[in-house]
Motif scaffolding. Sequence first.
Motif, PDB file in Angstrom:
ATOM      1  N   GLU A   1       0.825  -1.213   0.000  1.00  0.00           N
ATOM      2  CA  GLU A   1       0.000   0.000   0.000  1.00  0.00           C
ATOM      3  C   GLU A   1       0.862   1.267   0.000  1.00  0.00           C
ATOM      4  OE1 GLU A   1      -1.955  -3.508   1.412  1.00  0.00           O
ATOM      5  OE2 GLU A   1      -0.239  -2.472   2.293  1.00  0.00           O
ATOM      6  N   TYR A   2       1.975   1.214   0.689  1.00  0.00           N
ATOM      7  CA  TYR A   2       2.880   2.361   0.733  1.00  0.00           C
ATOM      8  C   TYR A   2       3.477   2.616  -0.650  1.00  0.00           C
ATOM      9  CZ  TYR A   2       6.726   5.393   2.026  1.00  0.00           C
ATOM     10  OH  TYR A   2       7.593   6.446   2.105  1.00  0.00           O
ATOM     11  N   VAL A   3       3.940   1.551  -1.304  1.00  0.00           N
ATOM     12  CA  VAL A   3       4.521   1.688  -2.647  1.00  0.00           C
ATOM     13  C   VAL A   3       3.455   2.180  -3.622  1.00  0.00           C
ATOM     14  CG1 VAL A   3       5.590   0.428  -4.565  1.00  0.00           C
ATOM     15  CG2 VAL A   3       6.324  -0.008  -2.203  1.00  0.00           C
ATOM     16  N   ALA A   4       2.241   1.643  -3.520  1.00  0.00           N
ATOM     17  CA  ALA A   4       1.150   2.080  -4.404  1.00  0.00           C
ATOM     18  C   ALA A   4       0.882   3.570  -4.232  1.00  0.00           C
ATOM     19  CB  ALA A   4      -0.110   1.267  -4.117  1.00  0.00           C
ATOM     20  N   ALA A   5       0.836   4.039  -2.998  1.00  0.00           N
ATOM     21  CA  ALA A   5       0.580   5.461  -2.738  1.00  0.00           C
ATOM     22  C   ALA A   5       1.726   6.328  -3.262  1.00  0.00           C
ATOM     23  CB  ALA A   5       0.364   5.693  -1.242  1.00  0.00           C
ATOM     24  N   ALA A   6       2.963   5.875  -3.105  1.00  0.00           N
ATOM     25  CA  ALA A   6       4.118   6.637  -3.587  1.00  0.00           C
ATOM     26  C   ALA A   6       4.107   6.738  -5.110  1.00  0.00           C
ATOM     27  CB  ALA A   6       5.412   5.995  -3.092  1.00  0.00           C
ATOM     28  N   VAL A   7       3.733   5.660  -5.783  1.00  0.00           N
ATOM     29  CA  VAL A   7       3.635   5.682  -7.252  1.00  0.00           C
ATOM     30  C   VAL A   7       2.524   6.628  -7.675  1.00  0.00           C
ATOM     31  CG1 VAL A   7       2.985   4.318  -9.278  1.00  0.00           C
ATOM     32  CG2 VAL A   7       4.644   3.400  -7.647  1.00  0.00           C
ATOM     33  N   SER A   8       1.367   6.509  -7.054  1.00  0.00           N
ATOM     34  CA  SER A   8       0.235   7.359  -7.402  1.00  0.00           C
ATOM     35  C   SER A   8       0.585   8.832  -7.218  1.00  0.00           C
ATOM     36  CB  SER A   8      -0.977   6.981  -6.553  1.00  0.00           C
ATOM     37  OG  SER A   8      -2.098   7.732  -6.940  1.00  0.00           O
ATOM     38  N   ASP A   9       1.208   9.165  -6.103  1.00  0.00           N
ATOM     39  CA  ASP A   9       1.568  10.541  -5.809  1.00  0.00           C
ATOM     40  C   ASP A   9       2.690  11.046  -6.719  1.00  0.00           C
ATOM     41  OD1 ASP A   9       1.414  12.976  -4.190  1.00  0.00           O
ATOM     42  OD2 ASP A   9       3.376  12.338  -3.430  1.00  0.00           O
ATOM     43  N   GLY A  10       3.743  10.274  -6.861  1.00  0.00           N
ATOM     44  CA  GLY A  10       4.911  10.712  -7.626  1.00  0.00           C
ATOM     45  C   GLY A  10       4.688  10.814  -9.115  1.00  0.00           C
ATOM     46  N   TRP A  11       3.868   9.923  -9.661  1.00  0.00           N
ATOM     47  CA  TRP A  11       3.661   9.894 -11.104  1.00  0.00           C
ATOM     48  C   TRP A  11       2.264  10.371 -11.507  1.00  0.00           C
ATOM     49  CZ3 TRP A  11       7.242   7.119  -8.637  1.00  0.00           C
ATOM     50  CH2 TRP A  11       8.511   7.050  -9.204  1.00  0.00           C
ATOM     51  N   GLY A  12       1.441  10.702 -10.527  1.00  0.00           N
ATOM     52  CA  GLY A  12       0.114  11.220 -10.825  1.00  0.00           C
ATOM     53  C   GLY A  12      -0.820  10.199 -11.436  1.00  0.00           C
ATOM     54  N   LEU A  13      -0.583   8.937 -11.153  1.00  0.00           N
ATOM     55  CA  LEU A  13      -1.448   7.893 -11.706  1.00  0.00           C
ATOM     56  C   LEU A  13      -2.713   7.766 -10.865  1.00  0.00           C
ATOM     57  CD1 LEU A  13       1.177   5.111 -12.479  1.00  0.00           C
ATOM     58  CD2 LEU A  13       0.181   6.769 -14.056  1.00  0.00           C
ATOM     59  N   PRO A  14      -3.828   7.466 -11.524  1.00  0.00           N
ATOM     60  CA  PRO A  14      -5.053   7.238 -10.752  1.00  0.00           C
ATOM     61  C   PRO A  14      -4.897   5.996  -9.895  1.00  0.00           C
ATOM     62  CG  PRO A  14      -5.391   6.663 -13.063  1.00  0.00           C
ATOM     63  CD  PRO A  14      -4.020   7.259 -12.954  1.00  0.00           C
ATOM     64  N   THR A  15      -5.685   5.876  -8.899  1.00  0.00           N
ATOM     65  CA  THR A  15      -5.632   4.801  -7.911  1.00  0.00           C
ATOM     66  C   THR A  15      -4.808   3.615  -8.392  1.00  0.00           C
ATOM     67  OG1 THR A  15      -7.817   5.462  -7.185  1.00  0.00           O
ATOM     68  CG2 THR A  15      -7.020   3.317  -6.440  1.00  0.00           C
ATOM     69  N   VAL A  16      -3.829   3.255  -7.591  1.00  0.00           N
ATOM     70  CA  VAL A  16      -2.849   2.233  -7.956  1.00  0.00           C
ATOM     71  C   VAL A  16      -2.873   1.109  -6.938  1.00  0.00           C
ATOM     72  CG1 VAL A  16      -0.365   1.819  -8.154  1.00  0.00           C
ATOM     73  CG2 VAL A  16      -1.334   3.894  -9.109  1.00  0.00           C
ATOM     74  N   THR A  17      -2.675  -0.111  -7.426  1.00  0.00           N
ATOM     75  CA  THR A  17      -2.415  -1.245  -6.533  1.00  0.00           C
ATOM     76  C   THR A  17      -1.014  -1.762  -6.855  1.00  0.00           C
ATOM     77  OG1 THR A  17      -3.388  -2.852  -8.065  1.00  0.00           O
ATOM     78  CG2 THR A  17      -4.841  -1.914  -6.373  1.00  0.00           C
ATOM     79  N   ALA A  18      -0.362  -2.298  -5.848  1.00  0.00           N
ATOM     80  CA  ALA A  18       0.993  -2.814  -6.028  1.00  0.00           C
ATOM     81  C   ALA A  18       1.116  -4.150  -5.319  1.00  0.00           C
ATOM     82  CB  ALA A  18       2.012  -1.824  -5.475  1.00  0.00           C
ATOM     83  N   GLU A  19       1.898  -5.028  -5.923  1.00  0.00           N
ATOM     84  CA  GLU A  19       2.137  -6.352  -5.328  1.00  0.00           C
ATOM     85  C   GLU A  19       3.617  -6.670  -5.446  1.00  0.00           C
ATOM     86  OE1 GLU A  19       0.899 -11.030  -6.007  1.00  0.00           O
ATOM     87  OE2 GLU A  19      -0.277  -9.463  -6.966  1.00  0.00           O
ATOM     88  N   TYR A  20       4.235  -6.998  -4.312  1.00  0.00           N
ATOM     89  CA  TYR A  20       5.670  -7.299  -4.297  1.00  0.00           C
ATOM     90  C   TYR A  20       5.968  -8.503  -5.181  1.00  0.00           C
ATOM     91  CZ  TYR A  20      10.420  -7.988  -2.797  1.00  0.00           C
ATOM     92  OH  TYR A  20      11.791  -8.118  -2.792  1.00  0.00           O
TER      93      TYR A  20
END
Length: 135
Positions: free
Chosen positions: A11-30
Amino acid sequence: MQSRPPDLPDEYVAAAVSDGWGLPTVTAEYQPVGYGSHHWSVVDETGRRWFASVDVLAEDGPDESLARLGAALGVAVTAWDAGLSFVVAPVRTRDGSVLRRLPDGYALALYPYVAGRSGNFSDPLTSTDTAELID
């Protein structure tokens, strides 16, 4: 890296990607793949796939470590921008950087997802692999 950093939940990585790259809601999986960096498979709300890479910055010089990593990734971006389409370069953040610094000594880069198969670093190259690399 084969093991996830305990202080970087998906969730932390997803939020960092969304914020840093301006992508709409993101999910991330290690993804326990590769060597030297930590990796996540990322999907935005449009269904587009991405590949996130997180590197640990050197404790004794995190600013210098970030600068070196940024310079190395900048070479890939320059090659891509020059038309070398075989290069998979990181996507620039909203502020134009190739990296986003994270707290606790990490740096995040985002790449377009490229479908393919991965091998093991210890596997010898086949003659077919060698021919593909030369081409």
